[in-house]
Design an enzyme around this catalytic site. Structure first.
Site, PDB file in Angstrom:
ATOM      1  N   GLN A 135       1.933  -6.068  -3.191  1.00  0.00           N
ATOM      2  CA  GLN A 135       2.360  -6.173  -1.787  1.00  0.00           C
ATOM      3  C   GLN A 135       3.653  -5.359  -1.606  1.00  0.00           C
ATOM      4  OE1 GLN A 135       1.406  -9.576  -3.322  1.00  0.00           O
ATOM      5  NE2 GLN A 135      -0.518  -8.555  -2.877  1.00  0.00           N
ATOM      6  N   ASP A 194       0.807  -1.220   0.000  1.00  0.00           N
ATOM      7  CA  ASP A 194       0.000   0.000   0.000  1.00  0.00           C
ATOM      8  C   ASP A 194       0.841   1.271   0.000  1.00  0.00           C
ATOM      9  OD1 ASP A 194      -2.209  -1.672   0.119  1.00  0.00           O
ATOM     10  OD2 ASP A 194      -2.217  -1.661   2.312  1.00  0.00           O
ATOM     11  N   THR A 252      -9.736  -4.779   1.680  1.00  0.00           N
ATOM     12  CA  THR A 252     -10.617  -5.287   2.745  1.00  0.00           C
ATOM     13  C   THR A 252     -11.285  -4.181   3.561  1.00  0.00           C
ATOM     14  OG1 THR A 252      -8.735  -5.344   4.250  1.00  0.00           O
ATOM     15  CG2 THR A 252      -9.215  -7.382   3.033  1.00  0.00           C
ATOM     16  N   GLY A 312       1.448   3.010  -2.530  1.00  0.00           N
ATOM     17  CA  GLY A 312       0.993   3.919  -3.589  1.00  0.00           C
ATOM     18  C   GLY A 312       1.499   3.462  -4.954  1.00  0.00           C
ATOM     19  N   LYS A 313       1.746   2.147  -5.082  1.00  0.00           N
ATOM     20  CA  LYS A 313       2.280   1.606  -6.338  1.00  0.00           C
ATOM     21  C   LYS A 313       1.356   1.891  -7.519  1.00  0.00           C
ATOM     22  CE  LYS A 313       2.360  -2.446  -4.327  1.00  0.00           C
ATOM     23  NZ  LYS A 313       2.032  -2.018  -2.965  1.00  0.00           N
ATOM     24  N   ARG A 324      -5.562   0.511   8.581  1.00  0.00           N
ATOM     25  CA  ARG A 324      -4.149   0.127   8.529  1.00  0.00           C
ATOM     26  C   ARG A 324      -3.445   0.624   9.792  1.00  0.00           C
ATOM     27  NH1 ARG A 324      -3.753   2.519   2.526  1.00  0.00           N
ATOM     28  NH2 ARG A 324      -4.619   0.769   1.370  1.00  0.00           N
ATOM     29  N   SER A 333       5.336  12.117  -4.447  1.00  0.00           N
ATOM     30  CA  SER A 333       3.891  12.200  -4.639  1.00  0.00           C
ATOM     31  C   SER A 333       3.293  12.964  -3.466  1.00  0.00           C
ATOM     32  CB  SER A 333       3.315  10.786  -4.717  1.00  0.00           C
ATOM     33  OG  SER A 333       1.913  10.828  -4.683  1.00  0.00           O
ATOM     34  N   ALA A 373      -3.969  -7.817  -3.664  1.00  0.00           N
ATOM     35  CA  ALA A 373      -3.526  -6.456  -3.969  1.00  0.00           C
ATOM     36  C   ALA A 373      -4.726  -5.540  -4.172  1.00  0.00           C
ATOM     37  CB  ALA A 373      -2.685  -6.468  -5.246  1.00  0.00           C
ATOM     38  N   GLY A 374      -4.543  -4.282  -3.807  1.00  0.00           N
ATOM     39  CA  GLY A 374      -5.552  -3.253  -4.112  1.00  0.00           C
ATOM     40  C   GLY A 374      -4.773  -2.014  -4.508  1.00  0.00           C
ATOM     41  N   HIS A 375      -4.759  -1.692  -5.788  1.00  0.00           N
ATOM     42  CA  HIS A 375      -3.952  -0.574  -6.287  1.00  0.00           C
ATOM     43  C   HIS A 375      -4.879   0.559  -6.725  1.00  0.00           C
ATOM     44  CE1 HIS A 375      -0.318  -3.424  -7.200  1.00  0.00           C
ATOM     45  NE2 HIS A 375      -0.709  -3.445  -5.942  1.00  0.00           N
ATOM     46  N   THR A 376      -4.754   1.692  -6.045  1.00  0.00           N
ATOM     47  CA  THR A 376      -5.688   2.800  -6.268  1.00  0.00           C
ATOM     48  C   THR A 376      -5.127   3.811  -7.260  1.00  0.00           C
ATOM     49  OG1 THR A 376      -6.192   2.535  -3.924  1.00  0.00           O
ATOM     50  CG2 THR A 376      -7.156   4.454  -5.036  1.00  0.00           C
TER      51      THR A 376
HETATM   52  P1  GDP Z   1      -0.799   0.310  -3.523  1.00  0.00           P
HETATM   53  O1  GDP Z   1      -1.375  -0.975  -3.047  1.00  0.00           O
HETATM   54  O2  GDP Z   1       0.671   0.402  -3.266  1.00  0.00           O
HETATM   55  O3  GDP Z   1      -1.148   0.643  -4.945  1.00  0.00           O
HETATM   56  O4  GDP Z   1      -1.453   1.439  -2.608  1.00  0.00           O
HETATM   57  P2  GDP Z   1      -3.008   1.559  -2.234  1.00  0.00           P
HETATM   58  O5  GDP Z   1      -3.747   2.072  -3.397  1.00  0.00           O
HETATM   59  O6  GDP Z   1      -3.508   0.330  -1.578  1.00  0.00           O
HETATM   60  O7  GDP Z   1      -2.938   2.632  -1.069  1.00  0.00           O
HETATM   61  C1  GDP Z   1      -2.386   3.883  -1.275  1.00  0.00           C
HETATM   62  C2  GDP Z   1      -3.458   4.919  -0.918  1.00  0.00           C
HETATM   63  O8  GDP Z   1      -2.846   6.191  -0.824  1.00  0.00           O
HETATM   64  C3  GDP Z   1      -4.515   5.062  -1.993  1.00  0.00           C
HETATM   65  O9  GDP Z   1      -5.718   5.425  -1.377  1.00  0.00           O
HETATM   66  C4  GDP Z   1      -3.988   6.199  -2.866  1.00  0.00           C
HETATM   67  O10 GDP Z   1      -5.021   6.907  -3.520  1.00  0.00           O
HETATM   68  C5  GDP Z   1      -3.341   7.056  -1.836  1.00  0.00           C
HETATM   69  N1  GDP Z   1      -2.166   7.808  -2.276  1.00  0.00           N
HETATM   70  C6  GDP Z   1      -1.203   7.464  -3.179  1.00  0.00           C
HETATM   71  N2  GDP Z   1      -0.248   8.417  -3.225  1.00  0.00           N
HETATM   72  C7  GDP Z   1      -0.622   9.374  -2.352  1.00  0.00           C
HETATM   73  C8  GDP Z   1      -0.040  10.601  -1.917  1.00  0.00           C
HETATM   74  O11 GDP Z   1       1.026  11.003  -2.343  1.00  0.00           O
HETATM   75  N3  GDP Z   1      -0.729  11.309  -0.959  1.00  0.00           N
HETATM   76  C9  GDP Z   1      -1.905  10.885  -0.441  1.00  0.00           C
HETATM   77  N4  GDP Z   1      -2.494  11.632   0.482  1.00  0.00           N
HETATM   78  N5  GDP Z   1      -2.482   9.734  -0.819  1.00  0.00           N
HETATM   79  C10 GDP Z   1      -1.830   8.979  -1.750  1.00  0.00           C
HETATM   80  P1  IMO Z   2      -0.923  -4.192  -2.251  1.00  0.00           P
HETATM   81  O1  IMO Z   2      -0.456  -4.736  -3.575  1.00  0.00           O
HETATM   82  C1  IMO Z   2      -0.963  -4.592   2.076  1.00  0.00           C
HETATM   83  C2  IMO Z   2      -1.126  -8.638   3.715  1.00  0.00           C
HETATM   84  C3  IMO Z   2      -2.411  -9.056   4.392  1.00  0.00           C
HETATM   85  C4  IMO Z   2      -1.853 -10.044   5.396  1.00  0.00           C
HETATM   86  C5  IMO Z   2      -0.732 -10.718   4.630  1.00  0.00           C
HETATM   87  C6  IMO Z   2      -1.116 -12.026   3.970  1.00  0.00           C
HETATM   88  O2  IMO Z   2      -2.213  -3.498  -2.299  1.00  0.00           O
HETATM   89  O3  IMO Z   2       0.175  -3.403  -1.609  1.00  0.00           O
HETATM   90  P2  IMO Z   2      -2.687 -12.745   1.941  1.00  0.00           P
HETATM   91  O4  IMO Z   2      -4.015 -12.234   1.500  1.00  0.00           O
HETATM   92  O5  IMO Z   2      -1.591 -12.545   0.956  1.00  0.00           O
HETATM   93  O6  IMO Z   2      -2.763 -14.134   2.464  1.00  0.00           O
HETATM   94  O7  IMO Z   2      -2.315 -11.837   3.226  1.00  0.00           O
HETATM   95  O8  IMO Z   2      -0.328  -9.792   3.642  1.00  0.00           O
HETATM   96  N1  IMO Z   2      -1.316  -8.138   2.327  1.00  0.00           N
HETATM   97  C7  IMO Z   2      -1.218  -6.858   1.980  1.00  0.00           C
HETATM   98  N2  IMO Z   2      -1.034  -5.759   2.744  1.00  0.00           N
HETATM   99  N3  IMO Z   2      -1.061  -4.483   0.735  1.00  0.00           N
HETATM  100  C8  IMO Z   2      -1.227  -5.578  -0.043  1.00  0.00           C
HETATM  101  O9  IMO Z   2      -1.198  -5.524  -1.386  1.00  0.00           O
HETATM  102  C9  IMO Z   2      -1.358  -6.830   0.576  1.00  0.00           C
HETATM  103  N4  IMO Z   2      -1.556  -8.085   0.136  1.00  0.00           N
HETATM  104  C10 IMO Z   2      -1.532  -8.880   1.222  1.00  0.00           C
HETATM  105  O10 IMO Z   2      -3.045  -7.963   5.007  1.00  0.00           O
HETATM  106  O11 IMO Z   2      -1.272  -9.348   6.472  1.00  0.00           O
HETATM  107 MG    MG Z   3      -2.928  -1.652  -1.814  1.00  0.00          MG
END
Ligand code: GDP
Ligand code: IMO
Ligand code: MG
Length: 432
Positions: free
Chosen positions: A230, A13, A307, A15-16, A311, A415, A39-42
């Site tokens: 991850q 998470d 989920t 910010g990938k 965090r 960012s 994974a959840g990439h926003t």
């Molecule tokens: P990822 O899994 O690495 O792609 O990251 P996520 O999307 O799960 O979580 C990153 C969160 O931070 C998302 O809600 C993004 O919209 C947000 N985000 C990304 N870059 C920035 C930033 O520079 N500032 C802020 N405030 N939010 C950000």
């Molecule tokens: P992105 O790509 C943050 C964490 C889960 C749990 C552990 C194992 O969005 O960064 P799993 O579902 O793989 O059996 O869970 O890893 N986890 C993550 N935490 N970002 C993720 O992906 C994650 N993918 C799994 O919360 O602790």
């Molecule tokens: Mg994520």
């Protein structure tokens, strides 16, 4: 041409998704190499917000090819929902998406087993996203898995039933009420039906031998960006085992998950939040349970993209960052969420760990009982938006330079918000 890689250096998470979207105009192909719908990439732009779980984050640019590599595991139901959401907003998906024939399938019974194993662990649970990740990779390694390419064979459902029967035999040995289980709000039978219906959608994606596809692209001089999921501290080998995911989230995953030779790897972009977060269980040396942690969660909207779980938040952890830099051969750090610390008067950075009166700066085998040693720096207490690097407040540039010096890697992009446009490129290399 070489493959550039973008991966997370913390616990995910970082910010990938946002950064892949920002960099996509510089590339021809974006390829996911490991992980699955955990994974959840926003990605946010023009007032729209998308959370991608399986589709690579380059999908919003017409003409860019997005590849789901062999190292990724795929839940047809989840992928079909994603495709529908992206298409509904007017983006082309089927023309721009390819999937490896060798990518493994997450079956409904893998999700069932994930739920059973987590519940059996009780208070020691991993905090899995329950997307079937562990059981699917287990079957891959155990040579019992089913792959995307298998969907084209007449005996697919025979193999499916045999695999499922094996899973149900395991399930029966646990004290677990299968009839009561809910998978994404559905009973097992309902989920299985949705999963089977989704296969038709998955068949509409072009299935390819992605290792040949990508290597041919390289030979033709095309630019490829590999997108990690991850983070390095969740790596199956190098993370805080057993509180990890079931794939190599570090650079090795690019070679095995896409069929790319190590000599063909170019830049390695490591994504780092200006602080740390972790979702799920497991040790977290700089975790805060005070107001500062709560402020980070609130300002950074730190709730899981997959989920919705809150965090856990803490200060930036330099020993962990140096470890991730070492494992991945990071060439550039991209710092995200700097804006989240805008209102902090002071900011702390963990420079060392301490255990039994000994101070050290490496990642030990067991990080459960270690204490962080923190230094304090001034906050910048101002907005970072609409400024170039040269216009940034001194306390902020000092923070950036401190991270560069302590990690030994230059920060090349910063960012400062959720939107595609909130990005600052830093040309100056303060390390030289
Ligand atoms: P990822 O899994 O690495 O792609 O990251 P996520 O999307 O799960 O979580 C990153 C969160 O931070 C998302 O809600 C993004 O919209 C947000 N985000 C990304 N870059 C920035 C930033 O520079 N500032 C802020 N405030 N939010 C950000
Ligand atoms: P992105 O790509 C943050 C964490 C889960 C749990 C552990 C194992 O969005 O960064 P799993 O579902 O793989 O059996 O869970 O890893 N986890 C993550 N935490 N970002 C993720 O992906 C994650 N993918 C799994 O919360 O602790
Ligand atoms: Mg994520």
């Amino acid at each position: 041409m070489k493959v550039d890689v973008l991966l997370g250096l913390q616990w995910g998470d970082e910010g990938k998704g946002k950064i892949v979207d920002v960099l996509t105009p510089d590339y021809d192909v974006i390829a996911r190499f490991q992980g699955g719908p955990n994974a959840g990439h926003t990605i946010e732009f023009e007032g729209k917000k998308f959370i991608l779980h399986t589709i690579p984050s380059g999908i919003f640019y017409p003409g860019k090819v997005n590849v789901i590599g062999n190292g990724v595991i795929v839940d047809p139901y989840i992928l079909s929902l994603e495709i529908e959401k992206v298409r509904k907003q007017g983006f082309t998906v089927f023309d721009n998406l390819r999937i490896s024939r060798k990518a493994h399938l997450i079956l409904p019974s893998h999700r069932l087993l994930d739920a059973i194993y987590e519940s059996a662990k009780g208070k020691d649970k991993i905090g899995s996203t329950l997307k079937g990740i562990g059981p699917t990779y287990t079957d891959k390694m155990g040579r019992n898995g089913l792959r995307i390419g298998d969907l084209h064979y007449a005996d697919f459902y025979e193999k499916y039933e045999a695999t499922k029967a094996g899973h149900l035999r395991i399930a029966a040995s646990y004290d677990f009420d299968i009839a009561a289980v809910k998978i994404d709000g559905m009973s097992f039978a309902e989920y299985e039906q949705q999963w089977k219906d989704a296969i038709a959608v998955i068949k509409k994606i072009e299935h390819i031998d992605s290792e040949y596809f990508l290597n041919t692209m390289l030979q033709e001089g095309k630019k490829i960006l590999a997108e990690g999921a991850q983070g390095s501290l969740l790596d199956i080998d190098f993370g805080s085992y057993p509180f990890v995911t079931s794939s190599n989230t570090t650079i090795a995953g690019v070679c095995s998950g896409l069929g790319i030779a190590p000599s063909n790897i170019g830049k390695v972009f490591g994504i780092v939040k200006a602080y740390c977060t972790r979702v799920g269980s497991g040790p977290f040396p700089t975790e805060l349970s005070d107001d500062d942690g709560e402020r980070m969660r609130r300002q950074g909207n730190e709730f899981g993209s997959t989920t919705g779980r809150p965090r856990r938040c803490g200060w930036l952890d330099i020993p962990a960052l140096r470890y991730a830099v070492m494992l991945n051969g990071v060439t550039d750090i991209i710092l995200t969420k700097a804006d989240v610390l805008n209102n902090f008067e002071t900011i702390k950075i963990c420079t060392h760990y301490r255990k039994d009166d000994t101070s050290f700066d490496y990642m030990p085998f067991d990080i459960t009982d270690i204490q962080p040693e923190l230094i304090e720096v001034n906050g910048w207490q101002s907005d970072l938006n609409n400024r170039t690097w040269e216009q940034m407040p001194a306390a902020f540039t000092d923070y950036v330079r401190t991270i560069e010096q302590m990690s030994g890697v230059k920060i090349s992009i910063i960012s400062t918000g959720v939107d595609r446009e909130q990005i600052v490129r830093k040309i100056e290399n303060t390390l030289q």
